[in-house]
Design a protein around this motif. Structure first.
Motif, PDB file in Angstrom:
ATOM      1  N   GLY A 161       0.467 -26.563 -21.754  1.00  0.00           N
ATOM      2  CA  GLY A 161      -0.663 -26.236 -20.890  1.00  0.00           C
ATOM      3  C   GLY A 161      -1.935 -25.984 -21.675  1.00  0.00           C
ATOM      4  O   GLY A 161      -2.062 -26.367 -22.832  1.00  0.00           O
ATOM      5  N   GLY A 162      -2.880 -25.333 -20.993  1.00  0.00           N
ATOM      6  CA  GLY A 162      -4.205 -25.138 -21.577  1.00  0.00           C
ATOM      7  C   GLY A 162      -5.155 -26.204 -21.073  1.00  0.00           C
ATOM      8  O   GLY A 162      -6.366 -26.032 -21.048  1.00  0.00           O
ATOM      9  N   LYS A 163      -4.587 -27.345 -20.693  1.00  0.00           N
ATOM     10  CA  LYS A 163      -5.291 -28.408 -19.984  1.00  0.00           C
ATOM     11  C   LYS A 163      -4.216 -29.301 -19.391  1.00  0.00           C
ATOM     12  O   LYS A 163      -3.078 -29.320 -19.877  1.00  0.00           O
ATOM     13  N   ILE A 164      -4.593 -30.038 -18.384  1.00  0.00           N
ATOM     14  CA  ILE A 164      -3.557 -30.728 -17.628  1.00  0.00           C
ATOM     15  C   ILE A 164      -2.792 -31.728 -18.484  1.00  0.00           C
ATOM     16  O   ILE A 164      -1.578 -31.814 -18.410  1.00  0.00           O
ATOM     17  N   GLU A 165      -3.488 -32.449 -19.348  1.00  0.00           N
ATOM     18  CA  GLU A 165      -2.772 -33.509 -20.067  1.00  0.00           C
ATOM     19  C   GLU A 165      -1.854 -32.960 -21.160  1.00  0.00           C
ATOM     20  O   GLU A 165      -1.049 -33.708 -21.696  1.00  0.00           O
ATOM     21  N   ALA A 166      -1.947 -31.649 -21.446  1.00  0.00           N
ATOM     22  CA  ALA A 166      -1.013 -31.055 -22.415  1.00  0.00           C
ATOM     23  C   ALA A 166       0.040 -30.202 -21.708  1.00  0.00           C
ATOM     24  O   ALA A 166       0.711 -29.405 -22.328  1.00  0.00           O
ATOM     25  N   LYS A 167       0.220 -30.425 -20.410  1.00  0.00           N
ATOM     26  CA  LYS A 167       1.098 -29.527 -19.655  1.00  0.00           C
ATOM     27  C   LYS A 167       2.563 -29.713 -20.021  1.00  0.00           C
ATOM     28  O   LYS A 167       3.361 -28.832 -19.783  1.00  0.00           O
ATOM     29  N   ASP A 168       2.917 -30.850 -20.607  1.00  0.00           N
ATOM     30  CA  ASP A 168       4.315 -31.086 -20.935  1.00  0.00           C
ATOM     31  C   ASP A 168       4.561 -31.214 -22.441  1.00  0.00           C
ATOM     32  O   ASP A 168       5.581 -31.745 -22.868  1.00  0.00           O
TER      33      ASP A 168
END
Lengths: 396, 428
Positions: B288-295
């Motif tokens: 997380g921390g931003k949508i594209e790093a959610k996984d």
């Protein structure tokens, strides 16, 4: 079908009686136990000792190392969500600089994914709530990292009032206040004086003013019921926090405190404890001069402290206190000192040591199980017991 | 001219230095199996010998450094960093291949000293993100230097070594002229690369007739270097479908590629493997921390290793701190990557991604004497980088209080730091 499965899962996860056997058990209430056994009954620790016989009817879990469930002494998890989008960010409300009336429990999302994530590393208790970034952002609470509702999770719904001094509390936009450090303290003192006045009037029978949620909260700060959790990094800002604290005889907890090593004598004399920034916090802005060794300097100075995961505005969305303690153990703290900073010392600082923080009979059965030195990068948390229930388990 | 004289004098001085022999340490040469009691001999900025104590000759005039219980390994290669605080492209356009961070980097920034303290000897320093293409990157040797020129690397044909930074996903989405969708992002980039193909064709047709050359266009020149494989594209990309879009573009235009960050790499490891594209991973403490790093997961390293992908790591400093770089590989090992591939990922894999594998990345005779001395196992939280050496010169020594300040922090440790980058919300 799915509901049935969940029911079975929950039923399996919460037997009334559990025995946790560790090659080493760090109770934090005495020397470590070799071949230690912790007996858990009805959510509480029944007994702990070396080589205890496990009575019949106890489900046994084994691990190389067992510690108390870890305590994150300050986070914003549950209010600041993992996606970091407008809809899941409730740690700061920017409509006014001073909002002590905002309660954490009204914003805490117990199903937030990062709570489960932290629990997977052995974190069972978090002090969370409104975050840094504005002069007074609101209240904090203490929760267990399980529970379907905020009420179920909370073990203390109103804990501290979060304040930010230095750059974090300043709003540099033209026309906004506080725009400087001087203005910030003038605003803070003005509100505290109003709260003194309010408290005095409230005590005059028949002359009570109308209830004011903001002044109610500050009155509780003045009475010492709610400590003021002051996020502050620069040395001169730390001294400002102490100055204001002494003027109003506040209970203050210094939070962050990157440059604490410059003013150890003054912090020690103030009697204020420190919830130190994450050891691996970004060294930028007010925290640019942080040192990996501050924890050991606080320890040497005899200043009570605990470690925290803090607030992250970007990636990683949260830190993990286990990792932060590990880095402190690699930078001057002994293994057990570092472990204390995320267990019993954190519990004492937060005033919850009667319930959590060590493995002692009668305390909540919160335990973390590891397959090696918990601080080593390549070790794993292989199980977590929370309120006597196995909430995570990795088959070995 | 003066500078180049000085450069050659310095090189000559280095060449005359007394040989150094490091003995008694466990050596991880990367090029071969671990040597329990090894000898490393360095002379003139190069490695002249590495091998077991019993069979490695030490020159009689060598200065010796005894290192019992210590570990020697190649200098770490950080394939994606922002040390020196370079600002690349500005907000005027989404694609700016004319921008060089060569013109923007502050070598006095304290985070370069922190990177040395973290054992990093070579770094791909990139412009920040928020653009489809944010500029030309630099491959730097972290020598002690007062000027950027002293840190540069040059390719065999004399060019300044560096790549090109691109990005997709949500990173570059904003208001026009920036793209608002993923489809538009790819279209804008393809449009410019096609223009560059046409520009290159005009240059080719002009041949030696200067009058037929198109007017010089710095943007096109930058992209032509990409098309010709003279600049590896370092592509910031996180989500599984964005990674696949990058692979599609690379196939269409034939550019050399390193996937940077690749948060969802664990989900499409096989597809990445089939494309033979290397991946440089970021390791973050939580998703997380931003949508594209959610996984994002620690397990990407293991998944890519199983699929056979060349896998390295990066700090994205200041997203993660250069002093914690070894930790990234250790956390990959925690999630199932082999120790061998993780340590390879910190060194040789990075060297290959920067096309510097002839010079750096392993301890072999003839290679640059870039190495570090560790107090213990590279994957232990308790180990410390004791010394960092670049081109046979010690650039970090933990026992020196001045260097130690950068290793552990303290008052002044971040002075000189350009902190504009860490304020950049689009950092990773």
């Amino acid at each position: 079908m799915r509901a049935l499965f969940l029911f079975l899962l929950l039923a399996a996860a919460a037997p009334a009686q559990i025995a946790v056997r560790g090659d080493t058990v760090y109770t934090m209430a005495g020397p470590p136990l070799r071949d230690g056994v912790v007996l858990v009954r009805d959510g509480k620790i029944e007994r702990a000792g070396a080589g205890l016989a496990i009575p019949a009817g106890y489900r046994t879990l084994r691990a190389r190392v067992v510690t108390p469930g870890l305590i994150d002494a300050h986070t914003v998890v549950g209010l600041s969500g993992w996606l970091n989008q407008v809809h899941d960010q409730d740690q700061v409300e920017r409509s006014a600089a001073i909002q002590p009336e905002l309660r954490a429990i009204d914003a805490y999302d117990p199903r937030e994914r990062l709570i489960e994530y932290l629990r997977g590393y052995g974190v069972t208790t978090i002090h969370t709530g409104h975050g840094p970034g504005i002069l007074i952002s609101g209240q904090t609470m203490i929760a267990k990292t399980a529970g379907r509702t905020a009420e179920e999770a909370a073990i203390q719904s109103e804990s501290m009032v979060a304040c930010s001094l230095g750059e974090s509390g300043i709003d540099r936009q033209p026309g906004k206040s506080p725009g400087t450090r001087g203005k910030m303290i003038a605003m803070l003192r003005t509100e505290l004086i109003k709260a003194q006045e309010y408290t005095r009037k409230m005590s005059e029978k028949g002359k009570e003013p109308p209830r004011d949620l903001k002044l109610d909260a500050l009155a509780r700060v003045l009475k010492g019921e709610l400590p003021l959790l002051v996020n502050v990094h620069r040395a001169h800002d730390i001294l400002t926090a102490i100055r204001v604290g002494q003027e109003f005889q506040l209970k203050i907890v210094l939070d962050g405190a990157a440059e604490a090593y410059l003013v150890l004598d003054q912090i020690k004399a103030s009697g204020y404890p420190v919830i130190l920034h994450p050891t691996m916090y970004r060294s930028a802005g007010d925290a640019g001069n942080l040192s990996y060794e501050t924890a050991s300097r606080l320890r040497a100075a005899g200043i009570p402290f605990a470690l925290q995961s803090g607030f992250e505005g970007y990636v990683p969305k949260t830190r993990v206190v286990l990792f932060e303690a590990a880095w402190a153990a690699s930078n001057g703290l002994s293994f057990e000192q570092a472990l204390r900073s995320i267990t019993i010392d954190a519990a004492r600082l937060l005033g919850i040591d009667k319930r959590v923080g060590s493995i002692e009979p009668g305390k909540d059965a919160d335990l973390a199980l590891y397959d090696g030195d918990p601080f080593e990068y390549t070790s794993h948390c292989v199980g977590v017991v929370l309120n006597g229930a196995v909430v995570s388990e990795i088959k070995q | 001219m003066l500078r180049s004289c000085l450069f050659w004098l310095a090189a000559a001085a280095a060449a005359q230095e007394t040989p150094m022999a490091f003995t008694g340490a466990r050596i991880l040469p990367i090029a071969g199996p671990e040597i329990p009691n090894g000898v490393l001999v360095v002379e003139g900025g190069k490695i002249v010998a590495v091998g077991p104590a019993a069979s490695t000759a030490i020159p009689a005039n060598a200065r010796r450094q005894e290192l019992p219980g210590k570990v020697i390994m190649p200098g770490l290669v950080d394939t994606h960093s922002h040390i020196g605080g370079p600002a690349g492209a500005d907000s005027s356009a989404p694609i700016q291949p004319d921008v060089r961070i060569l013109d923007a980097l502050n070598v006095r920034s304290s985070n370069i000293q922190k990177a040395q303290a973290g054992g990093i000897t070579t770094a791909n320093v990139m412009p920040g993100s928020g653009h489809l293409l944010s500029g030309q990157t630099l491959y730097l040797k972290l020598r002690d230097g007062n000027t950027i020129d002293e840190l540069l690397l040059r390719t065999a044909d004399g060019r300044i070594a560096g790549g090109m930074k691109m990005a997709n996903g949500t990173n570059s989405r904003r208001t026009p002229p920036f793209p608002g969708t993923r489809g538009k992002s790819a279209a804008l980039l393809r449009e410019q690369l096609i223009k560059a193909q046409e520009y290159r064709e005009k240059v080719r047709q002009a041949g030696s007739d200067a009058s037929k050359l198109p007017p010089r266009d710095l943007r096109m020149e930058g992209l032509v270097e990409v098309l010709e494989g003279k600049r590896v594209v370092h592509f910031h990309t996180h989500r599984h479908d964005d990674i696949l879009t990058v692979l599609r573009l690379a196939r269409e235009f034939g550019f050399k590629l390193v996937l940077q960050h690749a948060s969802d790499a664990w989900a499409i490891a096989e597809e990445i493997a089939r494309s033979k594209t290397p991946v440089s991973l970021i390791v973050l403490d939580s998703p997380g921390g931003k949508i594209e790093a959610k996984d994002v997961q620690f397990s990407s390293g293991a998944a890519l290793e199983r699929a056979g992908v060349l896998t390295g790591f990066h700090t994205d400093d200041g997203v993660t701190d250069s002093r914690l770089f070894l930790r990234a590989a250790a956390l990959a090992v925690r999630a199932g990557m082999s120790r061998e591939k993780a340590i390879y990922g910190m060194t040789m894999a990075g060297a290959i991604m920067l096309e510097l594998q002839q010079r750096i990345g392993s301890l072999e005779p003839g290679k640059d004497a870039d190495f570090l001395i560790l107090s213990g196992d590279p994957f232990s939280v308790y180990s410390k980088v004791l010394e960092t050496w670049v081109d046979g010169k010690k650039v970090f020594d933990r026992s020196d209080p001045k260097d130690r300040l950068y290793a552990v922090g303290g008052y002044g440790a971040s002075h000189d730091q350009d902190d504009t980058y860490v304020d950049d919300e689009e950092g990773s």
